[in-house]
Write a protein that holds these residues in place. Structure first.
Motif, PDB file in Angstrom:
ATOM      1  N   HIS A 243     -13.591 -16.575 -12.105  1.00 14.37           N
ATOM      2  CA  HIS A 243     -13.066 -17.795 -11.329  1.00 14.37           C
ATOM      3  C   HIS A 243     -11.815 -17.453 -10.840  1.00 14.37           C
ATOM      4  O   HIS A 243     -10.876 -18.214 -10.120  1.00 14.37           O
ATOM      5  N   GLY A 244     -11.110 -16.324 -11.482  1.00 13.07           N
ATOM      6  CA  GLY A 244      -9.721 -15.970 -11.312  1.00 13.07           C
ATOM      7  C   GLY A 244      -9.506 -15.690  -9.852  1.00 13.07           C
ATOM      8  O   GLY A 244      -8.551 -16.160  -9.202  1.00 13.07           O
ATOM      9  N   ILE A 245     -10.409 -15.070  -9.221  1.00 15.69           N
ATOM     10  CA  ILE A 245     -10.241 -14.778  -7.726  1.00 15.69           C
ATOM     11  C   ILE A 245     -10.398 -16.089  -6.922  1.00 15.69           C
ATOM     12  O   ILE A 245      -9.715 -16.288  -5.904  1.00 15.69           O
ATOM     13  N   ASN A 246     -11.283 -16.942  -7.347  1.00 16.55           N
ATOM     14  CA  ASN A 246     -11.648 -18.080  -6.394  1.00 16.55           C
ATOM     15  C   ASN A 246     -10.228 -19.102  -6.650  1.00 16.55           C
ATOM     16  O   ASN A 246      -9.725 -19.614  -5.597  1.00 16.55           O
ATOM     17  N   CYS A 247      -9.540 -18.899  -7.686  1.00 20.20           N
ATOM     18  CA  CYS A 247      -8.350 -19.784  -7.883  1.00 20.20           C
ATOM     19  C   CYS A 247      -6.930 -19.313  -7.237  1.00 20.20           C
ATOM     20  O   CYS A 247      -6.210 -20.072  -6.903  1.00 20.20           O
ATOM     21  N   VAL A 248      -7.019 -18.058  -7.076  1.00 20.00           N
ATOM     22  CA  VAL A 248      -5.626 -17.453  -6.578  1.00 20.00           C
ATOM     23  C   VAL A 248      -5.794 -17.049  -5.148  1.00 20.00           C
ATOM     24  O   VAL A 248      -4.560 -16.911  -4.531  1.00 20.00           O
ATOM     25  N   LEU A 249      -6.704 -16.567  -4.460  1.00 19.59           N
ATOM     26  CA  LEU A 249      -7.081 -16.313  -3.209  1.00 19.59           C
ATOM     27  C   LEU A 249      -6.786 -17.413  -2.241  1.00 19.59           C
ATOM     28  O   LEU A 249      -7.306 -18.296  -2.484  1.00 19.59           O
ATOM     29  N   ARG A 250      -6.068 -17.142  -1.017  1.00 19.17           N
ATOM     30  CA  ARG A 250      -5.829 -18.134  -0.044  1.00 19.17           C
ATOM     31  C   ARG A 250      -6.073 -17.525   1.330  1.00 19.17           C
ATOM     32  O   ARG A 250      -5.876 -16.220   1.490  1.00 19.17           O
ATOM     33  N   VAL A 251      -6.167 -18.167   2.253  1.00 18.30           N
ATOM     34  CA  VAL A 251      -6.227 -17.901   3.737  1.00 18.30           C
ATOM     35  C   VAL A 251      -5.006 -17.028   4.273  1.00 18.30           C
ATOM     36  O   VAL A 251      -3.961 -17.754   4.018  1.00 18.30           O
ATOM     37  N   GLY A 252      -4.956 -15.912   4.843  1.00 13.22           N
ATOM     38  CA  GLY A 252      -3.916 -15.313   5.273  1.00 13.22           C
ATOM     39  C   GLY A 252      -4.299 -14.100   6.028  1.00 13.22           C
ATOM     40  O   GLY A 252      -5.519 -13.515   5.955  1.00 13.22           O
ATOM     41  N   GLY A 253      -3.281 -13.312   6.795  1.00 18.60           N
ATOM     42  CA  GLY A 253      -3.603 -12.176   7.407  1.00 18.60           C
ATOM     43  C   GLY A 253      -2.318 -11.581   7.986  1.00 18.60           C
ATOM     44  O   GLY A 253      -1.443 -12.297   8.442  1.00 18.60           O
ATOM     45  N   ALA A 254      -2.237 -10.390   8.418  1.00 18.61           N
ATOM     46  CA  ALA A 254      -1.026  -9.762   9.032  1.00 18.61           C
ATOM     47  C   ALA A 254      -1.620  -8.641  10.034  1.00 18.61           C
ATOM     48  O   ALA A 254      -2.576  -8.219  10.004  1.00 18.61           O
ATOM     49  N   ALA A 255      -0.682  -8.314  11.184  1.00 20.17           N
ATOM     50  CA  ALA A 255      -1.192  -7.297  12.102  1.00 20.17           C
ATOM     51  C   ALA A 255       0.168  -6.662  12.204  1.00 20.17           C
ATOM     52  O   ALA A 255       1.363  -7.036  12.279  1.00 20.17           O
ATOM     53  N   ILE A 256       0.253  -5.160  12.087  1.00 19.76           N
ATOM     54  CA  ILE A 256       1.219  -4.266  12.155  1.00 19.76           C
ATOM     55  C   ILE A 256       1.285  -3.276  13.332  1.00 19.76           C
ATOM     56  O   ILE A 256       0.118  -2.889  13.278  1.00 19.76           O
ATOM     57  N   LEU A 257       2.155  -3.189  14.039  1.00 15.72           N
ATOM     58  CA  LEU A 257       2.189  -2.088  15.003  1.00 15.72           C
ATOM     59  C   LEU A 257       3.068  -0.781  14.762  1.00 15.72           C
ATOM     60  O   LEU A 257       4.405  -1.125  14.615  1.00 15.72           O
ATOM     61  N   LEU A 258       2.580   0.259  14.513  1.00 13.46           N
ATOM     62  CA  LEU A 258       3.551   1.546  14.167  1.00 13.46           C
ATOM     63  C   LEU A 258       3.482   2.460  15.470  1.00 13.46           C
ATOM     64  O   LEU A 258       2.444   2.388  16.345  1.00 13.46           O
ATOM     65  N   SER A 259       4.618   3.220  15.586  1.00 15.64           N
ATOM     66  CA  SER A 259       4.446   4.086  16.652  1.00 15.64           C
ATOM     67  C   SER A 259       5.280   5.475  16.397  1.00 15.64           C
ATOM     68  O   SER A 259       5.986   5.338  15.543  1.00 15.64           O
ATOM     69  N   ASN A 260       4.857   6.422  16.906  1.00 13.26           N
ATOM     70  CA  ASN A 260       5.675   7.662  16.707  1.00 13.26           C
ATOM     71  C   ASN A 260       6.401   8.179  17.940  1.00 13.26           C
ATOM     72  O   ASN A 260       6.751   9.291  18.014  1.00 13.26           O
TER      73      ASN A 260
END
Length: 456
Positions: free
Chosen positions: A217-234
């Motif tokens: 139940h630890g994972i049920n209790c601590v995870l929440r909705v989220g997300g990220a997008a990252i753009l890298l360039s060389n």
């Protein structure tokens, strides 16, 4: 005399053939290593206001989410929520808030599309980069693995070109986001004049455990909705329009040790209900993985005096114990070379352990845990957004991101600010930053996990 002439000819031929090869190799590797990589920009997902959920509302949802929960399970989950370090503004999946409840594949896809498409749209809008310019795409999500993959979903939505290098990282837990940065780093060293788009998220709809094993139940209790997008360039031309330059990436993996491998594992309980099992070895193995990562990272970033002390400390322990101890005698002052520190917000107790080990300010982690909860692999980006929203990032500052997760794996990324970085219009902290930092007392509740099945 004849043999001497032959020997002399062989030496000359060797010099003519081998030395140019070595020279060319040096030139090639020099160009490879000198190619600079920039973080053009990043974006974080902010769900709908209707998805906000208080701690008390979460507790009231326990019975509907798990109709077969025993009273002991309800009490255990309640204590975990009250001691988690969460505030009252984290976000739950829409599937958890609907009546009747549904955890279908369609619902999970909806959650994924909302988190991924919304965030990528924001990132593309503010960077003005065209899809055809992106040569590398990496998507990571641990729990939800549909067919076609989430990477294919992104390729289809945005109509990427056919020869894009695409990767889908699954089952790697909360460390996968920075693992994706490490992968993109190496790919960008090879494929020149291109962009890499990284998307990090966790989809929870089909990850809910509804049984009575408290260790799941630890994972049920601590995870929440989220997300990220990252753009890298060389692309050298992107230096002026980017926020950060990538300095180092360090990846360490302790999965070869059984206790490390088993401390976080998806499995079925006796009734066949799936859940992520967390053992009592979690904090120990997380600390071991972090120490292993620091041992590789420290020589790259510390001044010479600290490098010598760090090396001698490890050498002495190796002679004493036959191996490097997970608890070093000498802890360098990373504050001399690091201006901002963002560690994965695994939970309140994990953040406490990291603070003791590293000795750096963990305010961004604690505040992110309070406001957004544990958003898995994307949490370090909410922390970076926090530091930016506070206006703390100045030209030349060094930022250390570190994440850790199942396996056990640990990833570190070091960035250098190319400019003074301020708060942008899409910063997820815009509405709340004036309230933080916040100090809130939480109840103390000893976490009790089952033993691992196999211990070294």
């Amino acid at each position: 005399m004849f043999s001497y002439q032959i020997f002399n000819i062989i030496i000359q031929i060797t010099c003519i053939i081998i030395f140019p090869i070595i020279f060319l190799y040096k030139i090639i590797t020099s160009k490879y290593n000198s190619r600079k990589i920039y973080l053009v920009n990043h974006a974080c997902f902010k769900p709908k206001t209707s998805q906000k959920i208080t701690r008390q509302k979460t507790i009231s949802m326990i019975k509907p989410l798990g109709p077969n929960f025993s009273q002991y399970t309800i009490d255990t989950i309640t204590k975990m929520i009250l001691t988690s370090g969460f505030g009252d503004s984290t976000y739950a999946p829409e599937s958890y808030l609907r009546s009747p409840l549904t955890f279908s594949l369609e619902e999970a896809r909806r959650e994924a599309e909302a988190a991924i498409f919304n965030t990528v749209d924001i990132l593309l809008e503010k960077t003005r980069v065209k899809i055809d310019e992106i040569g590398i795409l990496i998507v990571n999500c641990s729990i939800f693995n549909p067919i076609p993959s989430l990477t294919s979903m992104v390729l289809n939505k945005y109509k990427f070109r056919d020869n894009v290098k695409s990767f889908n990282l699954t089952g790697m837990g909360c460390s996968a986001g920075l693992g994706a940065i490490d992968l993109a780093h190496h790919l960008l060293k090879v494929h020149k004049n291109t962009y890499a788009l990284i998307v990090s998220t966790e989809i929870l709809t089909q990850g809910l455990y509804t049984g009575n094993d408290p260790n799941k139940h630890g994972i049920n209790c601590v995870l929440r909705v989220g997300g990220a997008a990252i753009l890298l360039s060389n692309k050298p031309s992107d230096k002026q329009s980017s926020k950060y330059e990538l300095i180092h990436t360090v990846h360490t993996n302790t999965s070869s040790r059984d206790s490390s491998y088993n401390c976080i594992q998806l499995e079925e309980d006796p009734l066949g209900l799936k859940g992520v099992n967390v053992t009592k070895d979690l904090l120990v193995e997380a600390n071991n993985a972090i120490i292993a990562n620091l041992t590789s990272l420290a020589p790259l970033i510390l001044p010479v005096s600290d490098k010598i002390m760090f090396w001698l400390s490890n050498l002495i322990q190796k002679f004493k114990l036959g191996k490097i101890s997970p608890k070093p005698n000498y802890v360098p002052n990373f504050g001399r070379v690091i201006d901002h520190f963002t560690c994965h917000v695994g939970g309140r107790f994990v953040i406490d352990a990291v603070e003791r080990t590293v000795g750096l300010d963990v305010e961004p982690a604690r505040m992110t845990l309070h406001r957004f909860g544990n958003t898995s692999s994307s949490s370090v980006w909410y922390e970076l957004a926090y530091v930016e929203a506070k206006g703390k990032v100045k030209l030349g500052d060094r930022i250390w991101q570190i994440s850790y997760g199942s396996g056990f794996k640990c990833n570190s990324v070091i960035w250098r600010a190319i400019e003074n970085v301020g708060r942008e219009e899409d910063n997820p902290w815009n509405e709340d930053i004036h309230c933080y930092p916040i100090i809130e007392d939480f109840e103390t509740y000893p976490l009790v996990f089952a033993s691992s099945r196999v211990v070294n």
